[in-house]
Write a protein that holds these residues in place. Structure first.
Motif, PDB file in Angstrom:
ATOM      1  N   ARG A   6      -1.554  -8.964 -18.286  1.00 28.94           N
ATOM      2  CA  ARG A   6      -0.474  -9.170 -19.261  1.00 28.94           C
ATOM      3  C   ARG A   6      -0.076 -10.643 -19.298  1.00 28.94           C
ATOM      4  O   ARG A   6      -0.137 -11.343 -18.298  1.00 28.94           O
ATOM      5  CB  ARG A   6       0.744  -8.336 -18.866  1.00 28.94           C
ATOM      6  N   THR A  23      -5.390 -11.122 -29.481  1.00 29.39           N
ATOM      7  CA  THR A  23      -4.675  -9.914 -29.102  1.00 29.39           C
ATOM      8  C   THR A  23      -4.295 -10.076 -27.642  1.00 29.39           C
ATOM      9  O   THR A  23      -5.149 -10.366 -26.804  1.00 29.39           O
ATOM     10  CB  THR A  23      -5.577  -8.672 -29.275  1.00 29.39           C
ATOM     11  N   ARG A  25      -1.611  -8.671 -24.279  1.00 29.89           N
ATOM     12  CA  ARG A  25      -0.862  -7.549 -23.732  1.00 29.89           C
ATOM     13  C   ARG A  25       0.378  -8.105 -23.039  1.00 29.89           C
ATOM     14  O   ARG A  25       0.284  -9.058 -22.259  1.00 29.89           O
ATOM     15  CB  ARG A  25      -1.713  -6.793 -22.724  1.00 29.89           C
ATOM     16  N   GLY A  27       4.228  -6.797 -21.130  1.00 32.49           N
ATOM     17  CA  GLY A  27       4.864  -5.654 -20.481  1.00 32.49           C
ATOM     18  C   GLY A  27       6.265  -6.021 -20.067  1.00 32.49           C
ATOM     19  O   GLY A  27       6.622  -7.192 -19.980  1.00 32.49           O
TER      20      GLY A  27
END
Length: 70
Positions: A6, A23, A25, A27
């Motif tokens: 992340r 793209t 990620r 959290g």
């Protein structure tokens, strides 16, 4: 500045130019959510900065219905 694949929110604020078109990620925990029509707005915080990240979630995303309940 990454944990478990992340990207930390602080890194997004520091060097977002490097992330454009990728793209990624993220959290953390949802500080607030707001459902509107077929999208959900989530203010996400991961503790790396005082600033949150507004995430826009489309209704086709897995878990949308549960998240929209609040």
């Amino acid at each position: 500045m990454s944990y478990g694949g992340r990207v930390r929110i602080a890194r997004i604020y520091q060097s977002y130019e490097e992330l454009v078109g990728q793209t990624i990620r993220v959290g953390g925990w949802a500080k607030s959510t707001r459902a509107q029509a077929n999208i959900l707005f989530v203010e996400l915080n991961d503790g790396s900065t005082f600033n949150g990240l507004q995430v826009v979630v489309d209704k086709s995303a897995p878990g949308f219905a549960e998240a929209a309940k609040g």
